[in-house]
Design a protein around this motif. Structure first.
Motif, short mmCIF file in Angstrom:
data_model
loop_
_atom_site.label_atom_id
_atom_site.label_comp_id
_atom_site.label_asym_id
_atom_site.label_seq_id
_atom_site.Cartn_x
_atom_site.Cartn_y
_atom_site.Cartn_z
N THR A 188 8.49 8.78 -2.03
CA THR A 188 7.05 8.70 -2.26
C THR A 188 6.29 9.84 -1.61
N THR A 189 6.69 10.22 -0.40
CA THR A 189 5.96 11.26 0.34
C THR A 189 5.89 12.57 -0.44
N GLY A 217 9.54 2.30 2.39
CA GLY A 217 8.57 2.45 1.31
C GLY A 217 8.88 1.56 0.12
N ARG A 242 4.66 3.86 -5.48
CA ARG A 242 3.81 3.45 -4.38
C ARG A 242 4.09 1.99 -4.04
N THR A 244 5.55 -0.96 6.10
CA THR A 244 5.68 -0.60 4.69
C THR A 244 4.52 -1.19 3.90
N GLY A 248 -0.22 5.96 2.32
CA GLY A 248 0.73 6.11 3.41
C GLY A 248 0.56 7.38 4.21
#
Length: 414
Positions: free
Chosen positions: A56-57, A224, A338, A361, A367
């Motif tokens: 996700t990052t 996540g 997400r 999480t 985030g």
């Protein structure tokens, strides 16, 4: 080291020094946790199933926002995190200047706009609620908006400026945090998949991984969107849901967009639990020149395909705000998952069903911004003190979070 508000105080260092902590996940949340806990003297190991910040990052916009959250615990967490971000980066820069520079910290501020009467009324009411709890935001008239964003459409019915909104390069931010953690003694293992729990006397004492057994005093599930799968493998399931969000990247441009600008209906799209495609206009520049265009939300499991309807919806909405983009090529597109819970609050804290297991999480698309605050409050809780922010609203034993071990129905924890 001189302690300041971006580091742990002496009570935390006394409580956490030597504590064995295993963090599952090397996204922005796991990296922020590793940095803070290693700084306190904990013995930190990070186990990441893929590569550093590869989930996700790496597939977001790098938002550090306060503007998109109404009064409540998530807004307070975002305000704490926004205050701590520059302090943490300053600390990292003193030791790792190149890594800190790669974060591309940009406190550009945000502007939220409405394009019809109903949207303007909803935006005004939303901002009033934020001001009531002390958030700094300012209404802009047409002339002020034109000065702030010359290329923005003039067909705007209301706008609010949020000076505290900021942006980072998300992978750079994760790399700086994990680099700081490693410099403080943390160990990072990539391609290390958690496959099961190690339990003794009813307590989690580590995990089985694809690289062997890993023991720890505390295990933190920070995986996540995949934290639901991890929790199932540890026999303490949590009801993490995932939505895919897509982003379009334009070719490099001269300075055109000077704030993070988004349509007021973005807040509604983020707060919705509808599974079908939702989109809203989010437009912002980057240090390198390309403009990021978002955003979309759709529940589609872990289907990683780019979909034309999503990209078209993003482009249409962006053009409504910035008609000047009509002839600008799209250089690439990407999407990511997400993680969120049905009540739209993250989980931060211990799992009451399995001592030794903690979760961090469910931050969905926030985030990046919330990571530093999450690490702060979780570390304080691990040290046994209240900290600056009450984490009770983020507790694991909420109906939206706890599920039965069969993974079917919500249930409250005993």
């Amino acid at each position: 080291m001189t302690l300041d508000s971006s580091t742990l105080d002496s009570r935390d260092i006394a409580a956490l020094s030597g504590l064995g902590v295993l963090i599952i996940g090397a996204g922005i949340i796991g990296c922020a946790l590793a940095d803070r806990l290693a700084l306190a003297g904990a013995s930190v190991r990070v186990c990441e199933a893929g590569g550093l910040a590869s989930g996700t990052t790496a597939h977001g916009e790098g938002n550090v926002l306060v503007s998109d959250k109404g009064a409540g615990p998530e807004l307070e967490l975002s305000r704490l995190s926004r205050r701590l971000w520059p302090q943490v980066l300053s600390r990292i820069a003193a030791r790792l200047p190149a890594e800190a520079a790669a974060v591309e910290w940009d406190p550009k501020g945000g502007i939220v706009v409405a394009t019809d009467a109903a949207g303007a009324a909803a935006l005004a009411e939303f901002a009033r609620g934020q001001r009531a709890v002390g958030l700094h935001c300012e209404d802009l008239d047409a002339d002020q908006l034109a000065i702030a964003e010359p290329a923005l459409t003039r067909e705007v019915t209301g706008s609010v400026h949020y000076p505290d909104d900021a942006q980072v390069q998300p992978v750079g931010a994760a790399a700086a945090l994990i680099g700081s953690a490693v410099a403080a003694g943390a160990t990072v293992e990539t391609r290390c998949v958690v496959t099961g729990p190690l339990v003794a006397g009813g307590r989690l004492i580590g995990v089985q991984t694809s690289q062997g057994a890993r023991y720890a005093d505390v295990v933190i599930n920070a995986a996540g969107p995949w934290s639901g799968r991890v929790s199932q493998r540890l026999d303490a399931p949590i009801a993490v849901r995932t939505r895919r969000g897509d982003v379009l990247i334009t070719a490099p441009m001269p300075p055109t967009v000077f704030h993070k600008v988004y349509d007021a209906d973005y807040v509604g799209a983020v707060g919705s639990s509808q599974a079908e495609l939702q989109s809203s206009a989010v437009v912002e520049s980057t240090h390198g020149g390309p403009i990021l265009l978002g955003s979309s939300r759709r529940e589609c499991g872990f289907d990683n395909r780019l979909r034309p309807d999503s990209m078209a919806a993003i482009a249409r909405r962006a053009l409504r705000l910035y008609p000047v983009l009509a002839e600008v090529p799209i250089m690439r597109a990407y999407g990511g998952f997400r993680p969120y819970f049905a009540d739209h609050l993250p989980v931060i804290g211990p799992d009451p069903r399995l001592p030794g297991l903690w979760h961090a999480t469910g931050h969905e698309g926030a985030g990046i911004g919330l990571s530093i605050g999450t690490a702060y409050v979780l570390a304080a809780a691990l040290a046994g003190r209240a900290g600056e922010l009450d984490i009770a609203p983020f507790a694991v034993d909420r109906p939206a979070v706890i599920v039965s071990r069969e993974g079917q129905t919500p249930c409250t924890a005993a």
